[in-house]
Design a protein around this motif. Structure first.
Motif, PDB file in Angstrom:
ATOM      1  N   ILE A   1     -13.969  -3.225   1.532  1.00 35.62           N
ATOM      2  CA  ILE A   1     -14.486  -1.875   1.777  1.00 35.62           C
ATOM      3  C   ILE A   1     -13.335  -0.888   1.919  1.00 35.62           C
ATOM      4  CG2 ILE A   1     -15.709  -0.429   3.452  1.00 35.62           C
ATOM      5  CD1 ILE A   1     -17.527  -2.868   3.998  1.00 35.62           C
ATOM      6  N   ALA A   2     -12.295  -1.293   2.660  1.00 37.83           N
ATOM      7  CA  ALA A   2     -11.138  -0.414   2.841  1.00 37.83           C
ATOM      8  C   ALA A   2     -10.432  -0.155   1.520  1.00 37.83           C
ATOM      9  CB  ALA A   2     -10.176  -1.033   3.852  1.00 37.83           C
ATOM     10  N   LEU A   3     -10.364  -1.171   0.661  1.00 39.22           N
ATOM     11  CA  LEU A   3      -9.727  -1.001  -0.640  1.00 39.22           C
ATOM     12  C   LEU A   3     -10.508  -0.017  -1.498  1.00 39.22           C
ATOM     13  CD1 LEU A   3      -7.641  -1.738  -2.796  1.00 39.22           C
ATOM     14  CD2 LEU A   3      -9.034  -3.753  -3.351  1.00 39.22           C
ATOM     15  N   GLU A   4     -11.816  -0.161  -1.535  1.00 37.66           N
ATOM     16  CA  GLU A   4     -12.622   0.791  -2.300  1.00 37.66           C
ATOM     17  C   GLU A   4     -12.394   2.213  -1.801  1.00 37.66           C
ATOM     18  OE1 GLU A   4     -17.301   1.963  -3.236  1.00 37.66           O
ATOM     19  OE2 GLU A   4     -16.793   0.687  -1.520  1.00 37.66           O
ATOM     20  N   GLN A   5     -12.427   2.391  -0.482  1.00 35.55           N
ATOM     21  CA  GLN A   5     -12.251   3.727   0.091  1.00 35.55           C
ATOM     22  C   GLN A   5     -10.872   4.290  -0.226  1.00 35.55           C
ATOM     23  OE1 GLN A   5     -13.115   2.866   4.223  1.00 35.55           O
ATOM     24  NE2 GLN A   5     -15.330   3.164   3.952  1.00 35.55           N
ATOM     25  N   ALA A   6      -9.852   3.436  -0.181  1.00 35.20           N
ATOM     26  CA  ALA A   6      -8.489   3.898  -0.461  1.00 35.20           C
ATOM     27  C   ALA A   6      -8.339   4.326  -1.915  1.00 35.20           C
ATOM     28  CB  ALA A   6      -7.488   2.797  -0.128  1.00 35.20           C
ATOM     29  N   ILE A   7      -8.933   3.560  -2.832  1.00 37.70           N
ATOM     30  CA  ILE A   7      -8.852   3.923  -4.256  1.00 37.70           C
ATOM     31  C   ILE A   7      -9.564   5.238  -4.515  1.00 37.70           C
ATOM     32  CG2 ILE A   7      -9.530   3.251  -6.592  1.00 37.70           C
ATOM     33  CD1 ILE A   7      -9.242   0.313  -5.634  1.00 37.70           C
ATOM     34  N   LEU A   8     -10.762   5.376  -3.970  1.00 33.64           N
ATOM     35  CA  LEU A   8     -11.528   6.610  -4.186  1.00 33.64           C
ATOM     36  C   LEU A   8     -10.839   7.812  -3.540  1.00 33.64           C
ATOM     37  CD1 LEU A   8     -15.189   5.310  -3.662  1.00 33.64           C
ATOM     38  CD2 LEU A   8     -13.997   5.737  -5.823  1.00 33.64           C
ATOM     39  N   ALA A   9     -10.246   7.603  -2.371  1.00 35.20           N
ATOM     40  CA  ALA A   9      -9.528   8.692  -1.704  1.00 35.20           C
ATOM     41  C   ALA A   9      -8.321   9.120  -2.532  1.00 35.20           C
ATOM     42  CB  ALA A   9      -9.087   8.258  -0.309  1.00 35.20           C
ATOM     43  N   ALA A  10      -7.616   8.164  -3.108  1.00 31.33           N
ATOM     44  CA  ALA A  10      -6.476   8.497  -3.970  1.00 31.33           C
ATOM     45  C   ALA A  10      -6.944   9.284  -5.179  1.00 31.33           C
ATOM     46  CB  ALA A  10      -5.759   7.224  -4.410  1.00 31.33           C
ATOM     47  N   GLY A  11      -8.110   8.910  -5.718  1.00 31.65           N
ATOM     48  CA  GLY A  11      -8.647   9.619  -6.867  1.00 31.65           C
ATOM     49  C   GLY A  11      -9.037  11.053  -6.563  1.00 31.65           C
ATOM     50  N   GLU A  12      -9.351  11.332  -5.318  1.00 26.16           N
ATOM     51  CA  GLU A  12      -9.743  12.683  -4.918  1.00 26.16           C
ATOM     52  C   GLU A  12      -8.554  13.530  -4.471  1.00 26.16           C
ATOM     53  OE1 GLU A  12     -12.599  11.992  -1.875  1.00 26.16           O
ATOM     54  OE2 GLU A  12     -14.175  11.308  -3.255  1.00 26.16           O
ATOM     55  N   ASN A  13      -7.389  12.903  -4.351  1.00 25.19           N
ATOM     56  CA  ASN A  13      -6.195  13.608  -3.882  1.00 25.19           C
ATOM     57  C   ASN A  13      -5.514  14.299  -5.069  1.00 25.19           C
ATOM     58  OD1 ASN A  13      -3.684  14.410  -2.902  1.00 25.19           O
ATOM     59  ND2 ASN A  13      -3.463  12.615  -1.594  1.00 25.19           N
ATOM     60  N   PRO A  14      -5.459  15.635  -5.076  1.00 27.39           N
ATOM     61  CA  PRO A  14      -4.864  16.335  -6.221  1.00 27.39           C
ATOM     62  C   PRO A  14      -3.375  16.083  -6.396  1.00 27.39           C
ATOM     63  CG  PRO A  14      -5.289  17.864  -4.413  1.00 27.39           C
ATOM     64  CD  PRO A  14      -5.924  16.562  -4.029  1.00 27.39           C
ATOM     65  N   LEU A  15      -2.728  15.509  -5.388  1.00 22.91           N
ATOM     66  CA  LEU A  15      -1.295  15.233  -5.474  1.00 22.91           C
ATOM     67  C   LEU A  15      -1.001  13.862  -6.063  1.00 22.91           C
ATOM     68  CD1 LEU A  15      -0.118  16.646  -2.016  1.00 22.91           C
ATOM     69  CD2 LEU A  15      -0.144  17.798  -4.246  1.00 22.91           C
ATOM     70  N   VAL A  16      -2.036  13.059  -6.279  1.00 19.08           N
ATOM     71  CA  VAL A  16      -1.854  11.703  -6.807  1.00 19.08           C
ATOM     72  C   VAL A  16      -2.166  11.680  -8.293  1.00 19.08           C
ATOM     73  CG1 VAL A  16      -2.704   9.328  -6.729  1.00 19.08           C
ATOM     74  CG2 VAL A  16      -2.314  10.572  -4.599  1.00 19.08           C
ATOM     75  N   ASN A  17      -1.212  11.227  -9.095  1.00 16.14           N
ATOM     76  CA  ASN A  17      -1.391  11.112 -10.542  1.00 16.14           C
ATOM     77  C   ASN A  17      -1.501   9.662 -11.006  1.00 16.14           C
ATOM     78  OD1 ASN A  17      -1.211  13.888 -10.742  1.00 16.14           O
ATOM     79  ND2 ASN A  17       0.981  13.862 -11.218  1.00 16.14           N
ATOM     80  N   VAL A  18      -1.043   8.732 -10.175  1.00 15.86           N
ATOM     81  CA  VAL A  18      -1.119   7.308 -10.509  1.00 15.86           C
ATOM     82  C   VAL A  18      -1.214   6.525  -9.202  1.00 15.86           C
ATOM     83  CG1 VAL A  18       1.396   7.076 -10.581  1.00 15.86           C
ATOM     84  CG2 VAL A  18      -0.018   5.414 -11.774  1.00 15.86           C
ATOM     85  N   VAL A  19      -1.928   5.396  -9.242  1.00 19.80           N
ATOM     86  CA  VAL A  19      -2.150   4.584  -8.048  1.00 19.80           C
ATOM     87  C   VAL A  19      -1.551   3.203  -8.272  1.00 19.80           C
ATOM     88  CG1 VAL A  19      -3.891   3.576  -6.510  1.00 19.80           C
ATOM     89  CG2 VAL A  19      -4.301   5.821  -7.554  1.00 19.80           C
ATOM     90  N   VAL A  20      -0.864   2.685  -7.255  1.00 22.42           N
ATOM     91  CA  VAL A  20      -0.311   1.332  -7.312  1.00 22.42           C
ATOM     92  C   VAL A  20      -0.929   0.505  -6.188  1.00 22.42           C
ATOM     93  CG1 VAL A  20       1.757  -0.108  -7.233  1.00 22.42           C
ATOM     94  CG2 VAL A  20       1.882   2.192  -8.223  1.00 22.42           C
ATOM     95  N   ILE A  21      -1.456  -0.671  -6.549  1.00 20.29           N
ATOM     96  CA  ILE A  21      -1.991  -1.601  -5.561  1.00 20.29           C
ATOM     97  C   ILE A  21      -1.056  -2.795  -5.478  1.00 20.29           C
ATOM     98  CG2 ILE A  21      -3.915  -3.112  -4.912  1.00 20.29           C
ATOM     99  CD1 ILE A  21      -5.762  -1.310  -6.544  1.00 20.29           C
ATOM    100  N   ARG A  22      -0.629  -3.124  -4.270  1.00 22.27           N
ATOM    101  CA  ARG A  22       0.222  -4.291  -4.076  1.00 22.27           C
ATOM    102  C   ARG A  22      -0.153  -4.980  -2.773  1.00 22.27           C
ATOM    103  NH1 ARG A  22       6.343  -2.919  -3.883  1.00 22.27           N
ATOM    104  NH2 ARG A  22       6.313  -5.201  -3.924  1.00 22.27           N
ATOM    105  N   GLY A  23       0.390  -6.161  -2.547  1.00 21.01           N
ATOM    106  CA  GLY A  23       0.105  -6.886  -1.317  1.00 21.01           C
ATOM    107  C   GLY A  23       1.290  -6.868  -0.377  1.00 21.01           C
ATOM    108  N   ALA A  24       1.007  -7.072   0.904  1.00 24.25           N
ATOM    109  CA  ALA A  24       2.073  -7.141   1.910  1.00 24.25           C
ATOM    110  C   ALA A  24       2.610  -8.572   2.006  1.00 24.25           C
ATOM    111  CB  ALA A  24       1.516  -6.703   3.267  1.00 24.25           C
ATOM    112  N   GLY A  25       3.858  -8.674   2.437  1.00 22.63           N
ATOM    113  CA  GLY A  25       4.426  -9.978   2.742  1.00 22.63           C
ATOM    114  C   GLY A  25       4.814 -10.830   1.562  1.00 22.63           C
ATOM    115  N   GLY A  26       4.982 -10.227   0.386  1.00 22.42           N
ATOM    116  CA  GLY A  26       5.461 -10.986  -0.764  1.00 22.42           C
ATOM    117  C   GLY A  26       4.395 -11.661  -1.596  1.00 22.42           C
ATOM    118  N   ASN A  27       3.115 -11.453  -1.270  1.00 25.23           N
ATOM    119  CA  ASN A  27       2.013 -11.983  -2.072  1.00 25.23           C
ATOM    120  C   ASN A  27       1.061 -10.854  -2.438  1.00 25.23           C
ATOM    121  OD1 ASN A  27       2.326 -15.005  -2.179  1.00 25.23           O
ATOM    122  ND2 ASN A  27       2.352 -14.717   0.041  1.00 25.23           N
ATOM    123  N   PHE A  28       0.443 -10.981  -3.603  1.00 26.78           N
ATOM    124  CA  PHE A  28      -0.559  -9.997  -4.003  1.00 26.78           C
ATOM    125  C   PHE A  28      -1.861 -10.258  -3.266  1.00 26.78           C
ATOM    126  CE2 PHE A  28      -3.715  -8.292  -7.156  1.00 26.78           C
ATOM    127  CZ  PHE A  28      -3.378  -6.958  -7.013  1.00 26.78           C
TER     128      PHE A  28
END
Length: 250
Positions: A25-52
């Protein structure tokens, strides 16, 4: 967010970023929020701690299983919505994959617009290894990406492939060594962030929608989009830039 790049990090390093309902749920919200942010032109998803991402969280799946099918369905529906959000936003979404990308993590990688991987990443749809069935889109997206033979080979065997092999198979765009991975991902993301956002959005839309229909329908859509793009506000600057281009050796 920096220089037009929105960074989203899966933050469950102690569990190799395994997916829970809350994380999905948090991931969906973060992606959609990035899409609504006029300052964001590209989104990168990565994992913490060296794993995806290691896929679905085993403890949560067990708990939801005890609660019944409706509870289980909520987990898979939440993850499906997170993957769908990648397509819903106009911005290109990049998966930066290192370490483990298994099961749901492998499926999340597949749904992103571009995947950049480390040479030594461990990629697998390992559901069959545990008598399970893919539930995050792998049975549908993987054949469309690599063809029926390779998809069924991976899905039925649970075999692992490396980041280098993922590029060879068309599952990823580029692979990088461990010491250059972060730098190269940032450089690629910044390159895209410097492009015209409307052009990138149109290209993403054309490819995504074109793959859903036949070639002629896709070509018709492409003609409509490019004519509107050139005739609109983008036309004067884009056409002038193209006309004044200089060929540069690479």
């Amino acid at each position: 967010m920096a220089d037009g790049v929105g960074w989203i990090t899966l933050e469950r390093p102690e569990a190799m970023n395994a997916v829970t309902t809350a994380l999905a749920i948090a991931l969906e919200q973060a992606i959609l929020a990035a899409g609504e942010n006029p300052l964001v032109n590209v989104v990168v998803i990565r994992g913490a701690g060296g794993n995806f991402c290691a896929g679905g969280d085993f403890d949560e799946v067990q708990r939801l299983r005890a609660e019944g099918t409706d509870a289980l369905r909520r987990l898979f529906a939440a993850f499906r919505a997170a993957c769908a959000a990648v397509e819903l936003v106009q911005e290109p979404v990049i998966a930066a994959v290192e370490g483990v990308a298994m099961a749901g993590g492998f499926e999340l990688m597949q749904t992103c617009d571009v995947a950049l991987v480390r040479h030594d990443a461990k990629l697998s749809d390992n559901h069959a290894n545990f008598g399970m069935v893919p539930g995050g889109g792998g049975s549908q997206r993987l054949p469309r990406l690599v063809g029926r033979q390779r998809a069924l080979g991976l899905l039925l065997s649970g075999d692992r492939i490396s980041g280098v092999e993922a590029v060879e198979w068309g599952l990823a765009y580029r692979s990088y060594s461990s010491d250059s991975f972060d730098r190269e991902v940032a450089a690629f993301a910044n390159k895209l962030a410097g492009r015209r956002p409307d052009a990138l959005a149109s290209i993403k839309r054309l490819v995504r929608e074109g793959l859903k229909g036949d070639l002629e329908a896709g070509l018709d859509l492409e003609m409509d989009v490019v004519v509107d793009h050139i005739a609109g506000t983008a036309g004067s600057t884009s056409v002038s830039a193209f006309a004044g281009r200089k060929e540069v050796g690479r």
